[in-house]
Design a protein around this motif. Structure first.
Motif, PDB file in Angstrom:
ATOM      1  N   TYR A  86       0.844  -1.204   0.000  1.00 22.61           N
ATOM      2  CA  TYR A  86       0.000   0.000   0.000  1.00 22.61           C
ATOM      3  C   TYR A  86       0.877   1.251   0.000  1.00 22.61           C
ATOM      4  N   ASP A  87       1.910   1.267   0.856  1.00 28.35           N
ATOM      5  CA  ASP A  87       2.818   2.420   0.900  1.00 28.35           C
ATOM      6  C   ASP A  87       3.488   2.632  -0.448  1.00 28.35           C
ATOM      7  N   HIS A  88       3.879   1.528  -1.093  1.00 30.50           N
ATOM      8  CA  HIS A  88       4.494   1.634  -2.423  1.00 30.50           C
ATOM      9  C   HIS A  88       3.494   2.197  -3.432  1.00 30.50           C
ATOM     10  N   ALA A  89       2.244   1.769  -3.309  1.00 29.98           N
ATOM     11  CA  ALA A  89       1.211   2.201  -4.255  1.00 29.98           C
ATOM     12  C   ALA A  89       0.954   3.709  -4.151  1.00 29.98           C
ATOM     13  N   ILE A  90       0.791   4.207  -2.930  1.00 33.67           N
ATOM     14  CA  ILE A  90       0.483   5.631  -2.805  1.00 33.67           C
ATOM     15  C   ILE A  90       1.715   6.483  -3.117  1.00 33.67           C
ATOM     16  N   GLN A  91       2.911   5.934  -2.887  1.00 31.58           N
ATOM     17  CA  GLN A  91       4.108   6.679  -3.265  1.00 31.58           C
ATOM     18  C   GLN A  91       4.201   6.794  -4.779  1.00 31.58           C
ATOM     19  N   LEU A  92       3.828   5.709  -5.471  1.00 29.06           N
ATOM     20  CA  LEU A  92       3.815   5.722  -6.937  1.00 29.06           C
ATOM     21  C   LEU A  92       2.857   6.789  -7.452  1.00 29.06           C
ATOM     22  N   LEU A  93       1.695   6.889  -6.816  1.00 34.76           N
ATOM     23  CA  LEU A  93       0.720   7.902  -7.215  1.00 34.76           C
ATOM     24  C   LEU A  93       1.211   9.303  -6.864  1.00 34.76           C
ATOM     25  N   ALA A  94       1.777   9.445  -5.673  1.00 37.14           N
ATOM     26  CA  ALA A  94       2.236  10.758  -5.221  1.00 37.14           C
ATOM     27  C   ALA A  94       3.365  11.304  -6.079  1.00 37.14           C
ATOM     28  N   ASP A  95       4.119  10.414  -6.708  1.00 34.95           N
ATOM     29  CA  ASP A  95       5.228  10.832  -7.565  1.00 34.95           C
ATOM     30  C   ASP A  95       4.761  11.406  -8.904  1.00 34.95           C
ATOM     31  N   GLN A  96       3.475  11.244  -9.215  1.00 29.58           N
ATOM     32  CA  GLN A  96       2.963  11.756 -10.481  1.00 29.58           C
ATOM     33  C   GLN A  96       2.734  13.266 -10.375  1.00 29.58           C
ATOM     34  N   PRO A  97       3.056  14.020 -11.411  1.00 31.65           N
ATOM     35  CA  PRO A  97       2.806  15.466 -11.388  1.00 31.65           C
ATOM     36  C   PRO A  97       1.316  15.763 -11.220  1.00 31.65           C
ATOM     37  N   HIS A  98       1.012  16.818 -10.472  1.00 34.02           N
ATOM     38  CA  HIS A  98      -0.355  17.326 -10.298  1.00 34.02           C
ATOM     39  C   HIS A  98      -1.245  16.378  -9.495  1.00 34.02           C
ATOM     40  N   VAL A  99      -0.643  15.444  -8.732  1.00 35.49           N
ATOM     41  CA  VAL A  99      -1.428  14.509  -7.914  1.00 35.49           C
ATOM     42  C   VAL A  99      -1.168  14.779  -6.435  1.00 35.49           C
ATOM     43  N   LYS A 100      -2.240  14.910  -5.665  1.00 37.65           N
ATOM     44  CA  LYS A 100      -2.145  15.077  -4.214  1.00 37.65           C
ATOM     45  C   LYS A 100      -2.836  13.891  -3.546  1.00 37.65           C
ATOM     46  N   ILE A 101      -2.151  13.224  -2.627  1.00 38.74           N
ATOM     47  CA  ILE A 101      -2.716  12.087  -1.908  1.00 38.74           C
ATOM     48  C   ILE A 101      -3.360  12.567  -0.613  1.00 38.74           C
ATOM     49  N   VAL A 102      -4.600  12.140  -0.375  1.00 35.66           N
ATOM     50  CA  VAL A 102      -5.306  12.452   0.865  1.00 35.66           C
ATOM     51  C   VAL A 102      -5.672  11.125   1.520  1.00 35.66           C
ATOM     52  N   GLU A 103      -4.928  10.737   2.562  1.00 37.06           N
ATOM     53  CA  GLU A 103      -5.241   9.489   3.252  1.00 37.06           C
ATOM     54  C   GLU A 103      -6.461   9.672   4.149  1.00 37.06           C
ATOM     55  N   GLU A 104      -7.048   8.559   4.523  1.00 36.13           N
ATOM     56  CA  GLU A 104      -8.328   8.589   5.221  1.00 36.13           C
ATOM     57  C   GLU A 104      -8.289   9.449   6.480  1.00 36.13           C
ATOM     58  N   GLU A 105      -7.189   9.373   7.235  1.00 31.88           N
ATOM     59  CA  GLU A 105      -7.099  10.156   8.468  1.00 31.88           C
ATOM     60  C   GLU A 105      -6.899  11.645   8.198  1.00 31.88           C
ATOM     61  N   GLN A 106      -6.681  12.008   6.931  1.00 33.17           N
ATOM     62  CA  GLN A 106      -6.524  13.417   6.569  1.00 33.17           C
ATOM     63  C   GLN A 106      -7.807  14.032   6.014  1.00 33.17           C
ATOM     64  N   LEU A 107      -8.884  13.263   6.000  1.00 31.43           N
ATOM     65  CA  LEU A 107     -10.133  13.765   5.422  1.00 31.43           C
ATOM     66  C   LEU A 107     -10.669  14.993   6.162  1.00 31.43           C
ATOM     67  N   ASP A 108     -10.483  15.041   7.471  1.00 30.36           N
ATOM     68  CA  ASP A 108     -10.962  16.193   8.238  1.00 30.36           C
ATOM     69  C   ASP A 108     -10.276  17.475   7.793  1.00 30.36           C
ATOM     70  N   SER A 109      -8.959  17.461   7.752  1.00 33.54           N
ATOM     71  CA  SER A 109      -8.222  18.664   7.376  1.00 33.54           C
ATOM     72  C   SER A 109      -8.469  19.020   5.903  1.00 33.54           C
ATOM     73  N   TYR A 110      -8.598  17.994   5.062  1.00 33.76           N
ATOM     74  CA  TYR A 110      -8.848  18.253   3.639  1.00 33.76           C
ATOM     75  C   TYR A 110     -10.237  18.865   3.442  1.00 33.76           C
ATOM     76  N   SER A 111     -11.239  18.345   4.147  1.00 31.74           N
ATOM     77  CA  SER A 111     -12.590  18.909   4.028  1.00 31.74           C
ATOM     78  C   SER A 111     -12.628  20.335   4.564  1.00 31.74           C
ATOM     79  N   ALA A 112     -11.801  20.628   5.582  1.00 32.04           N
ATOM     80  CA  ALA A 112     -11.741  21.997   6.112  1.00 32.04           C
ATOM     81  C   ALA A 112     -11.207  22.958   5.057  1.00 32.04           C
ATOM     82  N   LYS A 113     -10.168  22.525   4.322  1.00 33.21           N
ATOM     83  CA  LYS A 113      -9.626  23.373   3.262  1.00 33.21           C
ATOM     84  C   LYS A 113     -10.633  23.561   2.134  1.00 33.21           C
TER      85      LYS A 113
END
Length: 284
Positions: A251-278
Protein backbone atom coordinates in the motif's frame (compact mmCIF):
# COMPACT_ATOMS: atom_id res chain seq x y z
CA UNK A 1 20.04 -20.70 29.12
CA UNK A 2 17.35 -19.15 26.94
CA UNK A 3 17.89 -15.54 25.88
CA UNK A 4 15.31 -12.93 26.80
CA UNK A 5 13.71 -9.83 25.39
CA UNK A 6 11.82 -6.97 27.00
CA UNK A 7 8.51 -5.31 26.31
CA UNK A 8 6.66 -2.28 27.61
CA UNK A 9 3.17 -0.99 26.85
CA UNK A 10 2.67 2.60 25.77
CA UNK A 11 -0.26 3.79 27.85
CA UNK A 12 -2.66 6.68 27.37
CA UNK A 13 -3.65 7.88 30.82
CA UNK A 14 -7.03 9.43 30.19
CA UNK A 15 -7.95 9.69 33.90
CA UNK A 16 -4.67 9.79 35.79
CA UNK A 17 -6.31 10.58 39.13
CA UNK A 18 -8.29 7.34 38.86
CA UNK A 19 -5.38 5.31 37.51
CA UNK A 20 -7.26 4.49 34.29
CA UNK A 21 -5.09 3.76 31.26
CA UNK A 22 -5.50 2.50 27.70
CA UNK A 23 -2.78 0.59 25.85
CA UNK A 24 -1.97 2.34 22.56
CA UNK A 25 1.39 0.79 21.66
CA UNK A 26 3.94 -1.93 22.42
CA UNK A 27 7.71 -1.50 22.55
CA UNK A 28 9.87 -4.62 22.05
CA UNK A 29 13.57 -4.59 22.93
CA UNK A 30 15.78 -7.46 21.73
CA UNK A 31 19.18 -6.85 23.43
CA UNK A 32 21.10 -9.72 21.83
CA UNK A 33 19.86 -8.81 18.36
CA UNK A 34 20.38 -5.09 19.12
CA UNK A 35 16.91 -4.37 17.75
CA UNK A 36 14.03 -2.18 18.93
CA UNK A 37 10.50 -2.41 17.50
CA UNK A 38 7.53 -0.20 18.22
CA UNK A 39 4.01 -1.39 17.38
CA UNK A 40 0.99 0.90 17.26
CA UNK A 41 -2.51 0.86 15.73
CA UNK A 42 -3.10 2.68 12.46
CA UNK A 43 -6.72 3.33 13.29
CA UNK A 44 -7.72 5.24 16.41
CA UNK A 45 -11.46 5.37 15.85
CA UNK A 46 -12.23 3.42 18.99
CA UNK A 47 -10.40 5.93 21.18
CA UNK A 48 -12.33 8.79 19.55
CA UNK A 49 -15.61 7.09 20.40
CA UNK A 50 -14.61 6.45 24.02
CA UNK A 51 -12.85 9.75 24.70
CA UNK A 52 -13.95 12.47 22.24
CA UNK A 53 -11.59 15.06 23.77
CA UNK A 54 -8.39 13.13 23.18
CA UNK A 55 -5.95 14.66 20.69
CA UNK A 56 -5.38 12.21 17.84
CA UNK A 57 -2.87 14.58 16.24
CA UNK A 58 -0.71 14.60 19.38
CA UNK A 59 -0.78 10.82 19.75
CA UNK A 60 0.15 10.31 16.11
CA UNK A 61 3.07 12.71 16.50
CA UNK A 62 4.24 10.60 19.46
CA UNK A 63 3.92 7.47 17.34
CA UNK A 64 5.99 9.04 14.57
CA UNK A 65 8.69 10.15 17.00
CA UNK A 66 8.96 6.80 18.76
CA UNK A 67 9.16 4.91 15.46
CA UNK A 68 11.95 7.24 14.33
CA UNK A 69 13.90 6.71 17.56
CA UNK A 70 13.55 2.92 17.53
CA UNK A 71 14.67 2.82 13.89
CA UNK A 72 17.68 4.93 14.81
CA UNK A 73 18.53 2.65 17.73
CA UNK A 74 18.46 -0.39 15.48
CA UNK A 75 20.94 1.37 13.19
CA UNK A 76 23.19 2.18 16.17
CA UNK A 77 23.62 -1.18 17.93
CA UNK A 78 26.40 0.18 20.16
CA UNK A 79 23.78 2.15 22.11
CA UNK A 80 22.25 -1.10 23.40
CA UNK A 81 25.56 -2.02 25.06
CA UNK A 82 25.45 1.17 27.12
CA UNK A 83 22.19 0.07 28.71
CA UNK A 84 22.71 -3.69 28.87
CA UNK A 85 22.24 -3.80 32.64
CA UNK A 86 19.52 -1.13 32.71
CA UNK A 87 17.09 -1.57 29.78
CA UNK A 88 14.51 0.68 31.41
CA UNK A 89 16.95 3.57 31.19
CA UNK A 90 17.25 2.87 27.46
CA UNK A 91 13.55 3.69 27.14
CA UNK A 92 13.66 6.75 29.37
CA UNK A 93 16.83 8.25 27.90
CA UNK A 94 16.66 7.26 24.23
CA UNK A 95 12.98 6.70 23.33
CA UNK A 96 10.53 8.61 25.55
CA UNK A 97 11.37 10.67 28.61
CA UNK A 98 9.40 9.64 31.67
CA UNK A 99 7.39 12.65 32.89
CA UNK A 100 3.84 13.61 33.90
CA UNK A 101 2.34 13.66 30.40
CA UNK A 102 -0.64 11.47 29.53
CA UNK A 103 1.35 9.19 27.21
CA UNK A 104 4.00 7.07 28.94
CA UNK A 105 5.56 3.62 28.78
CA UNK A 106 4.44 1.30 31.56
CA UNK A 107 6.37 -1.27 33.53
CA UNK A 108 9.19 -3.03 31.66
CA UNK A 109 8.59 -6.78 31.51
CA UNK A 110 10.85 -9.68 30.58
CA UNK A 111 9.97 -12.58 28.27
CA UNK A 112 11.83 -15.62 26.97
CA UNK A 113 12.88 -15.41 23.34
CA UNK A 114 10.80 -18.38 22.21
CA UNK A 115 11.66 -18.03 18.49
CA UNK A 116 14.36 -16.39 16.40
CA UNK A 117 11.64 -14.97 14.13
CA UNK A 118 11.29 -11.44 15.54
CA UNK A 119 8.56 -10.58 13.04
CA UNK A 120 6.43 -13.44 14.36
CA UNK A 121 6.91 -12.16 17.91
CA UNK A 122 5.88 -8.68 16.82
CA UNK A 123 2.72 -9.98 15.15
CA UNK A 124 1.78 -12.01 18.22
CA UNK A 125 2.25 -9.04 20.55
CA UNK A 126 0.19 -6.83 18.25
CA UNK A 127 -2.66 -9.34 18.26
CA UNK A 128 -2.41 -9.72 22.04
CA UNK A 129 -2.48 -6.03 22.96
CA UNK A 130 -3.64 -3.98 19.97
CA UNK A 131 -6.02 -6.07 17.83
CA UNK A 132 -8.78 -4.33 19.79
CA UNK A 133 -8.39 -1.36 17.45
CA UNK A 134 -8.96 -3.40 14.30
CA UNK A 135 -12.04 -5.41 15.28
CA UNK A 136 -14.73 -2.89 14.40
CA UNK A 137 -13.00 -1.95 11.15
CA UNK A 138 -13.48 -5.39 9.59
CA UNK A 139 -17.25 -4.98 9.38
CA UNK A 140 -17.26 -2.26 6.72
CA UNK A 141 -15.08 -2.20 3.62
CA UNK A 142 -13.65 1.25 3.08
CA UNK A 143 -14.27 1.35 -0.66
CA UNK A 144 -14.62 4.35 -2.99
CA UNK A 145 -18.23 4.93 -1.98
CA UNK A 146 -17.27 4.93 1.70
CA UNK A 147 -14.44 7.43 1.14
CA UNK A 148 -16.65 9.77 -0.82
CA UNK A 149 -19.45 9.64 1.76
CA UNK A 150 -17.00 10.35 4.60
CA UNK A 151 -15.61 13.34 2.71
CA UNK A 152 -19.10 14.56 1.83
CA UNK A 153 -20.29 14.17 5.42
CA UNK A 154 -17.39 16.19 6.82
CA UNK A 155 -17.73 18.85 4.16
CA UNK A 156 -21.47 19.28 4.67
CA UNK A 157 -20.97 19.53 8.42
CA UNK A 158 -18.40 22.30 7.99
CA UNK A 159 -20.64 24.15 5.54
CA UNK A 160 -23.70 23.81 7.81
CA UNK A 161 -25.75 22.21 5.06
CA UNK A 162 -25.04 24.91 2.46
CA UNK A 163 -23.78 22.26 0.03
CA UNK A 164 -26.55 20.19 -1.53
CA UNK A 165 -26.32 16.43 -1.75
CA UNK A 166 -26.83 16.74 -5.50
CA UNK A 167 -23.37 18.34 -5.78
CA UNK A 168 -21.91 14.85 -5.26
CA UNK A 169 -24.34 13.26 -7.70
CA UNK A 170 -23.09 15.22 -10.72
CA UNK A 171 -19.57 14.00 -11.50
CA UNK A 172 -17.19 16.21 -13.44
CA UNK A 173 -16.16 14.75 -16.80
CA UNK A 174 -12.73 15.53 -18.21
CA UNK A 175 -11.89 14.85 -21.88
CA UNK A 176 -8.19 15.34 -22.70
CA UNK A 177 -7.66 17.07 -26.05
CA UNK A 178 -6.39 14.88 -28.86
CA UNK A 179 -7.77 11.69 -27.31
CA UNK A 180 -11.02 9.74 -27.29
CA UNK A 181 -10.76 9.20 -23.56
CA UNK A 182 -12.98 10.69 -20.87
CA UNK A 183 -12.59 10.48 -17.10
CA UNK A 184 -15.08 11.23 -14.36
CA UNK A 185 -14.29 12.85 -11.02
CA UNK A 186 -16.71 12.73 -8.13
CA UNK A 187 -16.36 16.39 -7.14
CA UNK A 188 -14.37 19.52 -7.95
CA UNK A 189 -13.51 22.74 -6.14
CA UNK A 190 -11.25 25.73 -6.77
CA UNK A 191 -8.68 27.58 -4.64
CA UNK A 192 -6.14 28.85 -7.15
CA UNK A 193 -6.01 25.46 -8.81
CA UNK A 194 -8.91 23.41 -10.15
CA UNK A 195 -9.03 20.46 -7.73
CA UNK A 196 -10.62 17.28 -9.07
CA UNK A 197 -11.52 14.77 -6.36
CA UNK A 198 -11.23 11.04 -6.97
CA UNK A 199 -11.61 8.28 -4.33
CA UNK A 200 -9.27 5.29 -4.80
CA UNK A 201 -9.59 2.58 -2.18
CA UNK A 202 -6.80 0.08 -1.50
CA UNK A 203 -8.87 -1.76 1.11
CA UNK A 204 -8.27 -4.96 -0.84
CA UNK A 205 -7.33 -8.56 -0.09
CA UNK A 206 -4.39 -9.19 -2.43
CA UNK A 207 -1.06 -7.46 -3.00
CA UNK A 208 -1.42 -7.87 -6.76
CA UNK A 209 -4.79 -6.11 -6.69
CA UNK A 210 -3.20 -3.12 -4.93
CA UNK A 211 -0.37 -3.01 -7.50
CA UNK A 212 -2.75 -3.31 -10.45
CA UNK A 213 -5.03 -0.55 -9.14
CA UNK A 214 -2.13 1.83 -8.56
CA UNK A 215 -0.73 1.13 -12.02
CA UNK A 216 -4.12 1.72 -13.66
CA UNK A 217 -4.47 5.11 -11.98
CA UNK A 218 -0.92 6.12 -12.83
CA UNK A 219 -1.76 5.47 -16.48
CA UNK A 220 -4.85 7.67 -16.24
CA UNK A 221 -2.98 10.54 -14.61
CA UNK A 222 -0.29 10.27 -17.28
CA UNK A 223 -2.91 10.76 -19.99
CA UNK A 224 -4.41 13.67 -17.99
CA UNK A 225 -1.10 15.48 -17.46
CA UNK A 226 -1.50 17.86 -20.46
CA UNK A 227 -5.02 18.72 -19.28
CA UNK A 228 -3.71 19.56 -15.79
CA UNK A 229 -1.00 21.80 -17.21
CA UNK A 230 -3.41 23.62 -19.53
CA UNK A 231 -6.12 24.15 -16.91
CA UNK A 232 -4.00 24.52 -13.75
CA UNK A 233 -5.68 21.39 -12.40
CA UNK A 234 -4.76 19.10 -9.54
CA UNK A 235 -6.00 15.57 -8.92
CA UNK A 236 -6.86 15.03 -5.24
CA UNK A 237 -6.89 11.28 -4.60
CA UNK A 238 -8.74 10.11 -1.48
CA UNK A 239 -7.22 6.78 -0.44
CA UNK A 240 -7.97 4.05 2.11
CA UNK A 241 -5.41 1.53 3.32
CA UNK A 242 -6.01 -2.25 3.49
CA UNK A 243 -7.12 -3.73 6.81
CA UNK A 244 -4.58 -6.55 6.54
CA UNK A 245 -1.36 -5.21 8.11
CA UNK A 246 0.69 -7.51 5.87
CA UNK A 247 -0.47 -5.40 2.92
CA UNK A 248 0.70 -2.09 4.40
CA UNK A 249 4.04 -2.22 2.58
CA UNK A 250 2.55 -2.68 -0.92
CA UNK A 251 0.00 0.00 0.00
CA UNK A 252 2.82 2.42 0.90
CA UNK A 253 4.49 1.63 -2.42
CA UNK A 254 1.21 2.20 -4.25
CA UNK A 255 0.48 5.63 -2.80
CA UNK A 256 4.11 6.68 -3.26
CA UNK A 257 3.82 5.72 -6.94
CA UNK A 258 0.72 7.90 -7.22
CA UNK A 259 2.24 10.76 -5.22
CA UNK A 260 5.23 10.83 -7.57
CA UNK A 261 2.96 11.76 -10.48
CA UNK A 262 2.81 15.47 -11.39
CA UNK A 263 -0.36 17.33 -10.30
CA UNK A 264 -1.43 14.51 -7.91
CA UNK A 265 -2.14 15.08 -4.21
CA UNK A 266 -2.72 12.09 -1.91
CA UNK A 267 -5.31 12.45 0.86
CA UNK A 268 -5.24 9.49 3.25
CA UNK A 269 -8.33 8.59 5.22
CA UNK A 270 -7.10 10.16 8.47
CA UNK A 271 -6.52 13.42 6.57
CA UNK A 272 -10.13 13.77 5.42
CA UNK A 273 -10.96 16.19 8.24
CA UNK A 274 -8.22 18.66 7.38
CA UNK A 275 -8.85 18.25 3.64
CA UNK A 276 -12.59 18.91 4.03
CA UNK A 277 -11.74 22.00 6.11
CA UNK A 278 -9.63 23.37 3.26
CA UNK A 279 -12.40 22.60 0.78
CA UNK A 280 -15.00 24.32 2.95
CA UNK A 281 -12.79 27.38 3.37
CA UNK A 282 -12.39 27.68 -0.40
CA UNK A 283 -16.11 27.21 -1.07
CA UNK A 284 -17.13 29.91 1.40
Amino acid sequence: MNSVFYYSLLQYRYAQSLGEVLNVGVLLLFPEQRTATFLHPERLGRIRKLYPKFSEKVIRSYFKGIVARTNLLTKQPEVFADYEAHPRQLIDNEILIRDSSALQFGELKTAVLYTEDLTAISEQFYKLYLSFYEESEHQVRHDESYLLKEYQKRLQRRLNGLLSREAFERPVTVKPEGTNFSYQFAFAWQNGSFNLVKPVSFDLKLEQSITDKATLNVGQFTVLRPYAEQHNARFDVLVARPKDRQLYKPYDHAIQLLADQPHVKIVEEEQLDSYSAKTAEALT
